[in-house]
Write an enzyme that holds these catalytic residues in place. Structure first.
Site, PDB file in Angstrom:
ATOM      1  N   TYR A   1     -12.812  18.608 -15.626  1.00 10.77           N
ATOM      2  CA  TYR A   1     -13.209  17.440 -15.838  1.00 10.77           C
ATOM      3  C   TYR A   1     -14.656  16.884 -15.145  1.00 10.77           C
ATOM      4  CZ  TYR A   1     -13.047  12.275 -15.850  1.00 10.77           C
ATOM      5  OH  TYR A   1     -13.710  10.650 -16.141  1.00 10.77           O
TER       6      TYR A   1
ATOM      7  N   ASP B   1      -4.335  20.267 -13.714  1.00 12.02           N
ATOM      8  CA  ASP B   1      -4.433  19.127 -14.530  1.00 12.02           C
ATOM      9  C   ASP B   1      -4.010  19.030 -15.895  1.00 12.02           C
ATOM     10  OD1 ASP B   1      -5.583  16.673 -15.709  1.00 12.02           O
ATOM     11  OD2 ASP B   1      -7.232  16.766 -14.465  1.00 12.02           O
TER      12      ASP B   1
ATOM     13  N   LYS C   1      -5.296   7.877 -19.462  1.00 11.00           N
ATOM     14  CA  LYS C   1      -5.499   8.609 -20.944  1.00 11.00           C
ATOM     15  C   LYS C   1      -4.200   8.713 -21.689  1.00 11.00           C
ATOM     16  CE  LYS C   1      -9.562   9.469 -19.118  1.00 11.00           C
ATOM     17  NZ  LYS C   1      -9.697  10.802 -18.159  1.00 11.00           N
TER      18      LYS C   1
ATOM     19  N   ARG D   1       0.768  -1.229  -0.073  1.00 14.94           N
ATOM     20  CA  ARG D   1       0.224   0.166  -0.018  1.00 14.94           C
ATOM     21  C   ARG D   1       0.889   1.340   0.071  1.00 14.94           C
ATOM     22  NH1 ARG D   1      -1.862   1.796   4.555  1.00 14.94           N
ATOM     23  NH2 ARG D   1      -2.373  -0.159   5.376  1.00 14.94           N
TER      24      ARG D   1
END
Ligand SMILES: *Cc1c(COP(=O)(O)O)cnc(C)c1O
Length: 395
Positions: free
Chosen positions: A110, A182, A207, A57
């Protein structure tokens, strides 16, 4: 490595330190934990005095190789990664914002980010101010009033609007805000927000970075102090990138420069072609001289990106006929893959919004988002052409 050009860095950055057994490729390390014979060494690694891994983790070698590549491409001091782009965004905002704080952003972020702004942050008593995208004066005015975070995304989804990063970073610095960009649409091949004055750059690696639509991921790059705090939030809250995803993203990123160059080229050619089509009302692409953000884009981007959008006469009725006719395009919600991807904005980027909210954001119901792939341009234009010609004349 930093003296090398982007194509070379896309391939080599982050790879060498993580190779094992003489392999030339980074291994997928699926181990959840890491064992130690020496109790003192274990302790030193656990408290961060010595390099190494303890538990999946927190860190993982394959994930670290991915992180190193994106850190290098963004010329950042530090990086951390996430299970998705939205995890990168929400964990970053959760790290920085507390009740009573104020964040300034734009209306066209977004869809998921916009939901954080409109649904979740207000519940946490964070004041959210969203300005018209591209209205630099309004942004500056709101920033001047004071804010903890100035959050930008450029180019935006789906009408590809542009914000001047350098100008806004200056405004943010004046009031001590953390300036976040972003950079998912541009990728580090086209734009480096940190070099323009931003404090943090965020990516949905899902993406263009991965580029093959087969793995989810996110990353945040910036200064050591900021990134360490965000990493700490993520290691405790658990939105960790999976090693297999890291491997797929790492492999995809080796061709990042090649793909983005081709997508830049294809998107520009398609935008120019769409301008000549009768049934097309509007074309949105920052590479077109008439686009409102063209001059700023030219100043801060090395290429205009693979994303464009266009609206058609007849709205959704035309879209319903047109999109199923395309042979070389996936009709899907993602973007940035090697295949061309199309979809109505109302079903893709802004499906979380009501029609009224979309209208307020200047998104017509018949707007088509087009993510240019790396196919041959003659075939993409030919495909669009036959689909336009197949439209019933009464539309
Ligand atoms: C897709 C996307 C995100 C969210 O990324 P996920 O990996 O889907 O969580 C954030 N910002 C932009 C600009 C995006 O296109």
């Amino acid at each position: 490595m930093r003296d090398s050009k982007m194509g070379t860095r896309s391939i080599w950055a982050g790879e060498r330190d993580y190779l094992a057994f003489g392999a030339t490729q980074v291994p997928v390390v699926h181990s959840v934990s890491y064992g130690y014979e020496d109790m003192d060494e274990w302790y030193e690694v656990a408290i961060g005095n010595k390099k190494g891994h303890i538990y999946g983790r927190n860190t993982n070698p394959t994930v670290e190789a991915f992180e190193e590549k994106i850190r290098n491409l963004e010329d950042a001091d530090a990086v951390t990664s996430f299970s998705t782009g939205m995890a990168a965004i929400s964990n970053t905002l959760d790290t920085l914002l507390f009740p009573g704080d104020r964040i300034v952003s734009i209306k066209d972020t977004y869809g998921g980010t916009n939901k954080i702004f409109t649904e979740f942050l207000p519940k946490k008593k964070v004041e959210v101010v969203l300005c018209d995208t591209g209205d630099h004066e309004a942004l500056e005015k709101e920033v001047e009033k004071g804010c903890k975070v100035l959050y930008l995304e450029t180019p935006t989804n789906p009408t590809v609007k542009i914000t001047d990063i350098e100008r806004m970073a200056k405004a943010g610095k004046k009031v001590g805000a953390t300036v976040i960009v972003d950079n998912t649409f541009a990728t580090p091949i086209n734009q480096n927000p940190l070099a323009l004055g931003a404090d943090l750059v965020i990516h949905s690696a899902t993406k263009f970075l991965g580029g093959h639509a087969d793995a989810l991921g996110g990353a945040v790059c910036g200064s050591k102090d900021l990134v360490e705090a965000i990493y700490h939030y993520r290691e405790i809250n658990g939105a960790t990138m999976d090693p297999m995803a890291a491997y797929l993203l790492l492999r995809g990123m080796k061709t990042l420069k090649l793909r983005i160059d081709k997508q830049n080229e294809n998107a520009l050619a398609i935008a120019k072609y769409l301008k000549t089509v009768d049934v097309v009302e509007d074309v949105f692409y920052p590479g077109l001289e008439e686009h409102i953000g063209h001059d700023i884009a030219k100043k801060q981007m090395r290429g205009f990106g693979g994303m464009l959008s266009f609206s058609v006469k007849g709205g959704m009725d035309t879209v319903r006929h047109f999109l199923p006719k395309l042979q070389f395009a996936n009709r899907a919600a993602n973007l940035g893959a090697v295949e061309t991807i199309v979809g109505p904005a109302r079903t893709t980027s802004h499906v979380e919004c009501t029609p009224e909210e979309r209208a307020a954001m200047g998104i017509p119901e018949g707007l088509i988002r087009y993510s240019a792939g790396i196919e041959d341009i003659e075939d993409l234009i030919g495909d669009l052409d036959q689909a336009f010609q197949s439209l019933p004349s009464k539309l």
